[in-house]
Design a protein around this motif. Sequence first.
Motif, mmCIF file in Angstrom:
data_model
loop_
_atom_site.group_PDB
_atom_site.id
_atom_site.type_symbol
_atom_site.label_atom_id
_atom_site.label_comp_id
_atom_site.label_asym_id
_atom_site.label_seq_id
_atom_site.Cartn_x
_atom_site.Cartn_y
_atom_site.Cartn_z
ATOM 1 N N PRO A 72 46.611 54.786 31.301
ATOM 2 C CA PRO A 72 45.715 55.695 32.835
ATOM 3 C C PRO A 72 45.668 53.801 33.502
ATOM 4 C CG PRO A 72 45.542 56.419 30.384
ATOM 5 C CD PRO A 72 46.126 55.508 30.234
ATOM 6 N N LEU A 73 44.636 54.371 34.666
ATOM 7 C CA LEU A 73 43.679 54.102 35.565
ATOM 8 C C LEU A 73 42.427 54.308 34.663
ATOM 9 C CD1 LEU A 73 46.705 54.816 36.973
ATOM 10 C CD2 LEU A 73 44.712 54.404 39.154
ATOM 11 N N LEU A 130 47.193 43.529 34.578
ATOM 12 C CA LEU A 130 46.182 43.955 34.766
ATOM 13 C C LEU A 130 46.330 43.870 36.292
ATOM 14 C CD1 LEU A 130 42.993 44.865 34.115
ATOM 15 C CD2 LEU A 130 42.413 42.613 34.241
ATOM 16 N N ILE A 131 45.651 44.912 37.246
ATOM 17 C CA ILE A 131 45.072 43.985 38.736
ATOM 18 C C ILE A 131 43.625 44.746 38.238
ATOM 19 C CG2 ILE A 131 44.888 45.535 40.876
ATOM 20 C CD1 ILE A 131 48.084 45.640 40.707
ATOM 21 N N LEU A 134 37.956 49.316 39.279
ATOM 22 C CA LEU A 134 38.902 49.858 38.928
ATOM 23 C C LEU A 134 40.157 49.390 38.377
ATOM 24 C CD1 LEU A 134 40.539 52.861 39.204
ATOM 25 C CD2 LEU A 134 41.057 52.350 41.650
ATOM 26 N N GLN A 135 40.362 49.306 37.129
ATOM 27 C CA GLN A 135 41.571 48.991 36.956
ATOM 28 C C GLN A 135 43.031 49.514 36.500
ATOM 29 O OE1 GLN A 135 39.487 47.852 33.233
ATOM 30 N NE2 GLN A 135 39.280 45.663 33.827
ATOM 31 N N LEU A 136 44.392 48.957 36.717
ATOM 32 C CA LEU A 136 45.250 49.037 36.732
ATOM 33 C C LEU A 136 46.377 47.824 36.255
ATOM 34 C CD1 LEU A 136 46.823 50.459 39.710
ATOM 35 C CD2 LEU A 136 45.104 48.840 40.034
ATOM 36 N N SER A 137 47.738 49.035 35.638
ATOM 37 C CA SER A 137 49.106 47.691 35.553
ATOM 38 C C SER A 137 49.752 48.143 36.674
ATOM 39 C CB SER A 137 49.189 47.471 34.255
ATOM 40 O OG SER A 137 49.608 49.068 34.246
ATOM 41 N N HIS A 182 56.513 42.442 43.787
ATOM 42 C CA HIS A 182 55.462 43.955 43.714
ATOM 43 C C HIS A 182 54.049 44.602 43.606
ATOM 44 C CE1 HIS A 182 59.115 47.210 42.658
ATOM 45 N NE2 HIS A 182 59.378 45.974 41.424
ATOM 46 N N THR A 183 53.320 43.336 43.135
ATOM 47 C CA THR A 183 51.731 43.284 43.214
ATOM 48 C C THR A 183 51.677 43.084 44.335
ATOM 49 O OG1 THR A 183 51.650 42.530 40.929
ATOM 50 C CG2 THR A 183 49.867 42.677 41.853
#
Length: 332
Positions: free
Chosen positions: A265-266, A246-247, A256-259, A190-191
């Motif tokens: 939240p981002l 974590l991305i 920018l961090q998101l999962s 997915h990532t």
Amino acid sequence: MSTQAGRVIRWGVIGVGDVVEHKSGRAFQTVPGSALVAVMRRDAERAADFARRFGVPRWYADADELLADPEVDAVYVATPPDSHASYTARAAAAGKPVYVEKPMARTAGECEQMISDCTRAGVPLFVAYYRRAMPRFATAVELVRSGRIGAVRSVVVRHQRPADRPSSSLPWRLDPQMSGGGHFVDLASHTLDWLDFLLGPVTDVSGAAAGPDGPVAETQVVARLSFGDVLGVGLWDYDAAESCDLIELVGDAGTLQLSTFGTEPLRLTTAHGTTEIPGAYPPVVQEPLISNVVASLRGEADPLSTGASALRTARVIDSILAEHRRTHHLVF
């Protein structure tokens, strides 16, 4: 099947398990221009039960009977990956466009065969890498492409969680002969696919994987990736003490961090501080992508996730796992 604006796409589903139950099935009934008319599962009782609960007119215990149904325009293959190539070939031979679950297949070679079968039959092939269409990830794409973190220089991926301890038989997702690997193939794909969508195709990759002795799935994976000028590193550990998802996209003006799998939240950090931006999932997570697939079949949109794009992700996974598969005698 020719595309036609205004036509309702009538779907048949092969394999109505948990993914269809919770992540995709309802979308074929709620997306405008779409209808779910038939389902198939080898367990006839469960096929009938699904059809009753979801209000589907017909059910089958034989895939070829569903494929021969003249009222089925397109087919969704939602079985484990070891049968994706076979069902796709049979659907294509029946003249039905195919939407297949991710990972597209166990290896890039199987993906190439699926593309060839659909090309020869003249039917489109779509793959359920649905993060390409989800609002959470569309927000991240917009933040990056609008320059909020400047030019992207690097990306860091971490996904780790404690090991599964199956109480009885091995789940198919951890059986390489069925899935092509373990959680890395199932989840990291997915990532990797979404980064392909955001940053462009991987231009260079190397990696290593480790796992228990025997013909078993990988549990630890590390990788070095290049997306053109953007450098990336990844760590995936499915026998870890703590969980992490974590991305982190690092630019020359911010981060920018998101999962991949969370709903928190981002986090956008620039010289002006850190901002949290909502990024929840839709109730039916595949609905945005299924909407795009239906619109594509109706000639109203360009497809977001195809066999060709999913093949690139399969090739990256094959490269990272190549030595592990050789060492553990995993041949598909």
